[in-house]
Motif scaffolding. Structure first.
Motif, PDB file in Angstrom:
ATOM      1  N   THR A 143      39.240  -1.464  -2.177  1.00  0.00           N
ATOM      2  CA  THR A 143      38.111  -2.251  -2.689  1.00  0.00           C
ATOM      3  C   THR A 143      37.022  -1.344  -3.244  1.00  0.00           C
ATOM      4  O   THR A 143      36.457  -1.610  -4.307  1.00  0.00           O
ATOM      5  CB  THR A 143      37.518  -3.124  -1.559  1.00  0.00           C
ATOM      6  N   GLU A 144      36.748  -0.245  -2.550  1.00  0.00           N
ATOM      7  CA  GLU A 144      35.599   0.588  -2.898  1.00  0.00           C
ATOM      8  C   GLU A 144      35.849   1.508  -4.087  1.00  0.00           C
ATOM      9  O   GLU A 144      34.917   1.863  -4.806  1.00  0.00           O
ATOM     10  CB  GLU A 144      35.192   1.425  -1.676  1.00  0.00           C
ATOM     11  N   MET A 145      37.083   1.919  -4.309  1.00  0.00           N
ATOM     12  CA  MET A 145      37.370   2.901  -5.340  1.00  0.00           C
ATOM     13  C   MET A 145      37.412   2.313  -6.749  1.00  0.00           C
ATOM     14  O   MET A 145      37.403   3.053  -7.732  1.00  0.00           O
ATOM     15  CB  MET A 145      38.710   3.595  -5.060  1.00  0.00           C
ATOM     16  N   PHE A 146      37.462   0.982  -6.857  1.00  0.00           N
ATOM     17  CA  PHE A 146      37.611   0.357  -8.168  1.00  0.00           C
ATOM     18  C   PHE A 146      36.498  -0.642  -8.425  1.00  0.00           C
ATOM     19  O   PHE A 146      36.053  -1.339  -7.513  1.00  0.00           O
ATOM     20  CB  PHE A 146      38.970  -0.343  -8.275  1.00  0.00           C
ATOM     21  N   ARG A 147      36.073  -0.697  -9.675  1.00  0.00           N
ATOM     22  CA  ARG A 147      35.050  -1.654 -10.068  1.00  0.00           C
ATOM     23  C   ARG A 147      35.690  -3.004 -10.384  1.00  0.00           C
ATOM     24  O   ARG A 147      36.900  -3.173 -10.308  1.00  0.00           O
ATOM     25  CB  ARG A 147      34.266  -1.097 -11.256  1.00  0.00           C
ATOM     26  N   GLN A 148      34.863  -3.964 -10.742  1.00  0.00           N
ATOM     27  CA  GLN A 148      35.298  -5.358 -10.839  1.00  0.00           C
ATOM     28  C   GLN A 148      36.464  -5.569 -11.800  1.00  0.00           C
ATOM     29  O   GLN A 148      37.412  -6.286 -11.491  1.00  0.00           O
ATOM     30  CB  GLN A 148      34.108  -6.226 -11.275  1.00  0.00           C
ATOM     31  N   SER A 149      36.423  -4.942 -12.972  1.00  0.00           N
ATOM     32  CA  SER A 149      37.451  -5.200 -13.983  1.00  0.00           C
ATOM     33  C   SER A 149      38.806  -4.651 -13.571  1.00  0.00           C
ATOM     34  O   SER A 149      39.848  -5.163 -13.970  1.00  0.00           O
ATOM     35  CB  SER A 149      37.042  -4.579 -15.320  1.00  0.00           C
ATOM     36  N   ALA A 150      38.804  -3.572 -12.776  1.00  0.00           N
ATOM     37  CA  ALA A 150      40.056  -2.923 -12.391  1.00  0.00           C
ATOM     38  C   ALA A 150      40.559  -3.354 -11.021  1.00  0.00           C
ATOM     39  O   ALA A 150      41.728  -3.132 -10.694  1.00  0.00           O
ATOM     40  CB  ALA A 150      39.866  -1.407 -12.406  1.00  0.00           C
ATOM     41  N   ARG A 151      39.709  -3.978 -10.214  1.00  0.00           N
ATOM     42  CA  ARG A 151      40.051  -4.230  -8.817  1.00  0.00           C
ATOM     43  C   ARG A 151      41.279  -5.128  -8.639  1.00  0.00           C
ATOM     44  O   ARG A 151      42.160  -4.802  -7.826  1.00  0.00           O
ATOM     45  CB  ARG A 151      38.838  -4.806  -8.085  1.00  0.00           C
TER      46      ARG A 151
ATOM     47  N   LEU B 294      47.044   1.871 -15.539  1.00  0.00           N
ATOM     48  CA  LEU B 294      47.833   3.091 -15.403  1.00  0.00           C
ATOM     49  C   LEU B 294      47.479   4.131 -16.463  1.00  0.00           C
ATOM     50  O   LEU B 294      47.667   5.328 -16.251  1.00  0.00           O
ATOM     51  CB  LEU B 294      49.332   2.763 -15.489  1.00  0.00           C
ATOM     52  N   SER B 295      46.952   3.660 -17.585  1.00  0.00           N
ATOM     53  CA  SER B 295      46.644   4.593 -18.668  1.00  0.00           C
ATOM     54  C   SER B 295      45.178   5.028 -18.688  1.00  0.00           C
ATOM     55  O   SER B 295      44.790   5.845 -19.518  1.00  0.00           O
ATOM     56  CB  SER B 295      46.994   3.948 -20.015  1.00  0.00           C
ATOM     57  N   GLN B 296      44.363   4.488 -17.763  1.00  0.00           N
ATOM     58  CA  GLN B 296      42.942   4.816 -17.741  1.00  0.00           C
ATOM     59  C   GLN B 296      42.704   6.190 -17.126  1.00  0.00           C
ATOM     60  O   GLN B 296      42.935   6.400 -15.933  1.00  0.00           O
ATOM     61  CB  GLN B 296      42.168   3.759 -16.942  1.00  0.00           C
ATOM     62  N   ARG B 297      42.227   7.104 -17.933  1.00  0.00           N
ATOM     63  CA  ARG B 297      41.966   8.458 -17.443  1.00  0.00           C
ATOM     64  C   ARG B 297      40.891   8.479 -16.353  1.00  0.00           C
ATOM     65  O   ARG B 297      40.961   9.256 -15.396  1.00  0.00           O
ATOM     66  CB  ARG B 297      41.535   9.318 -18.628  1.00  0.00           C
ATOM     67  N   SER B 298      39.910   7.601 -16.463  1.00  0.00           N
ATOM     68  CA  SER B 298      38.797   7.596 -15.518  1.00  0.00           C
ATOM     69  C   SER B 298      39.187   7.045 -14.147  1.00  0.00           C
ATOM     70  O   SER B 298      38.408   7.125 -13.203  1.00  0.00           O
ATOM     71  CB  SER B 298      37.633   6.775 -16.077  1.00  0.00           C
ATOM     72  N   LEU B 299      40.400   6.471 -14.035  1.00  0.00           N
ATOM     73  CA  LEU B 299      40.833   5.883 -12.767  1.00  0.00           C
ATOM     74  C   LEU B 299      42.088   6.562 -12.213  1.00  0.00           C
ATOM     75  O   LEU B 299      42.687   6.081 -11.256  1.00  0.00           O
ATOM     76  CB  LEU B 299      41.114   4.380 -12.955  1.00  0.00           C
ATOM     77  N   ARG B 300      42.451   7.686 -12.798  1.00  0.00           N
ATOM     78  CA  ARG B 300      43.734   8.313 -12.477  1.00  0.00           C
ATOM     79  C   ARG B 300      43.851   8.664 -10.994  1.00  0.00           C
ATOM     80  O   ARG B 300      44.811   8.289 -10.319  1.00  0.00           O
ATOM     81  CB  ARG B 300      43.910   9.565 -13.339  1.00  0.00           C
ATOM     82  N   TRP B 301      42.873   9.399 -10.454  1.00  0.00           N
ATOM     83  CA  TRP B 301      42.993   9.861  -9.066  1.00  0.00           C
ATOM     84  C   TRP B 301      42.716   8.752  -8.058  1.00  0.00           C
ATOM     85  O   TRP B 301      43.218   8.796  -6.934  1.00  0.00           O
ATOM     86  CB  TRP B 301      42.084  11.063  -8.835  1.00  0.00           C
ATOM     87  N   GLN B 302      41.923   7.760  -8.446  1.00  0.00           N
ATOM     88  CA  GLN B 302      41.770   6.601  -7.563  1.00  0.00           C
ATOM     89  C   GLN B 302      43.131   5.911  -7.385  1.00  0.00           C
ATOM     90  O   GLN B 302      43.518   5.532  -6.272  1.00  0.00           O
ATOM     91  CB  GLN B 302      40.763   5.598  -8.134  1.00  0.00           C
TER      92      GLN B 302
END
Length: 510
Positions: free
Chosen positions: A404-412, A273-281
């Motif tokens: 599945t596609e919007m997130f990489r392995q660590s965040a999925r 939730l705090s990851q700026r690089s994943l906000r819009w995903q």
């Protein structure tokens, strides 16, 4: 990569549907996703007989008939405990898939199917309606896990050019499960005063089949390489899934993703939730999952018979109309499997939500005018079929694919945990409040669903990009500017430059 004979340029080798990939997909979706759909619809047709059993049991215990209000409460719990269990199942997705793996979690999940299947099957014998309510909660946990883990597993074992088609397979088997429950619920089959316990107990059969056969197939190679660090097992599994020995390029892409995530580590929900690089995903999957469920699809499944009765369909015909609707759902979801890679995810989402929006509006008009115009029940049925068609090609299957596609392995895993929680809470909300909406607003209750479809459509149109045939890192780059981060990737390394992978990925904020 292979080499083009004419120009000497490397040509990308496309993945193909091998027998191992096809069977792993079929077994995991039949064993898990089928049950999700089956248990959505299984108590719809036999509901009068089940409520009669509740009344009879209460009378035998307390020598007084059950009150209408208490019977309504018990039945609401029987319906809503399933999505509530799904919510709790979604909460344990991340710890289980990180510890047991994707395939391991699916195997473990069968406990939450076989045990409640036995409980529901013997409920009439032991004269307990409480056991049905508890079993519905437990089998809901099974559905909550499977609805998140199966798309994750398939998204990680499929090549990128087949990821959309395999990602829709869980939804296809959900619709097949719904249709199977509707067919078995016909009065001449198991939708009877004596057949409903067997009908509820049959959910354990797919679980037993999965428990026997899924161990024969590979664990997710991405999980084995990135999270377990077992490249040998990952390579062997990838070779079986792809049907050829040269999988170095795909392994290299996994290494690249692994290196890009080293600094982040495995992301918990709070850190996600705090990851700026994943906000819009994250915002996108929340909106899509809310739109998927709050658009009213499960109001159709949970209360199909009452909707058709209010539309003026004769009681003797309702069960066949319901089965016909389920068949349309299966056919259109099957169509989505074949067109998703050509049309893309975004177009199917827009088209699907657009059809649902229009169908809800049309259904409102038809239900409002049915007392004055004799042929309006046919418009009501057509509206429901159009709605189901729209949902089947986009809103139902595609959110699982893009999560599945919007997130990489660590965040999925954490992303699926968030998406699943939103999905099941929204499902629970619709199942719980729709009877009150129907009694309070009547035909105008579908205006709310139409408005939700419209808002979701607008969001997708403005903010959700196309993700088909992209690697996970390429999709990450697509979201970078919107998240106000910059992801710089060096040239894709050759097989002899794996040692410098950590130098190839740098993530910096603007």
């Amino acid at each position: 990569m292979t080499e083009n004979e004419d120009c000497g340029q490397p040509v990308e080798r496309k993945g193909r549907l091998t027998s191992v990939l096809a069977l792993a997909t079929l077994i995991s979706t039949f064993g898990s996703s089928f049950q999700y759909g089956y248990n959505v619809a299984v108590i719809n047709s036999p509901s009068p007989f089940m409520q009669q059993f509740y009344n009879t049991t209460y009378l035998e215990r307390y020598d007084t008939p059950i009150t209408d209000s208490f019977l309504t409460l018990l039945w609401s719990l029987s319906v809503s405990m399933y999505p509530l269990g799904g919510f709790f199942g979604s909460l344990i997705v991340a710890p289980l898939v990180n510890t047991l793996g994707r395939k391991g979690t699916l195997l473990f999940n069968n406990i939450f199917s076989i045990v409640p299947a036995v409980m529901m099957g013997v409920s009439e014998t032991v004269k307990s309606y409480e056991i049905i309510i508890v079993a519905r909660f437990i089998v809901g946990i099974c559905a909550g896990l499977s609805s998140n883990v199966v798309p994750m597993y398939l998204g990680e074992i499929a090549p990128k050019n087949l990821r959309g088609a395999t990602g829709i397979m869980p939804q296809l088997f959900i619709t097949i499960g719904i249709l199977s429950a509707q067919v078995l619920g016909i009065r001449s089959i198991l939708g009877t005063s004596t057949g409903w316990p067997l009908m509820l107990g049959l959910t354990g059969i797919p679980a037993a089949i999965e428990l026997l056969l899924l161990p024969l197939f590979p664990e997710s190679p991405r999980y084995m390489l990135i999270q377990r660090g077992d490249e040998k097992t990952a390579k062997r599994g990838l070779q079986r899934l792809r049907g050829w020995d040269d999988v170095d390029e795909e392994l290299l892409e996994m290494h690249l993703e692994d290196q890009s995530e080293k600094a982040e580590g495995r992301l918990s929900v709070l850190s996600l939730l705090s990851q700026r690089s994943l906000r819009w995903q994250l915002v996108s999957i929340v909106i899509m999952n809310m739109g998927q469920q709050l658009s009213g699809i499960n109001a159709i499944y949970y209360y199909a018979d009452s909707i058709y009765a209010n539309a003026g369909v004769r009681e003797t015909d309702i069960q066949y109309v319901t089965v016909g609707t389920g068949a349309v759902n299966v056919i259109m979801t099957l169509a989505a499997v074949f067109i998703v890679e050509a049309s893309g995810r975004r177009l199917l989402l827009l088209l699907g939500f657009g059809l649902c929006c229009g169908a809800c509006g049309m259904l409102t008009v038809a239900l409002t005018l049915q007392e004055n115009i004799t042929w309006m029940p046919y418009i009501s049925i057509a509206s429901v079929i159009i709605y189901v068609t729209g949902h089947a090609i986009g809103p139902s299957p595609i959110p699982y694919v893009v999560t599945t596609e919007m997130f990489r392995q660590s965040a999925r895993p954490s992303a699926f945990m968030v998406a699943g929680s939103v999905h099941w809470l929204s499902n629970f909300t619709v199942g719980l409040i729709f009877p009150f909406l129907e009694s309070g607003l009547g035909s105008y209750s579908f205006v709310i669903f139409s408005f939700i479809c419209l808002l979701t459509l607008i969001y997708i149109w403005l903010l959700v990009p196309e993700t088909k045939s992209k690697t996970f890192l390429e999709i990450c780059q697509m979201f970078a500017r919107r998240n106000k981060v910059e992801i710089k990737l060096g040239d894709l390394p050759t097989n002899d430059s794996k040692g410098s992978l950590e130098d190839l990925v740098r993530v910096t904020t603007f």
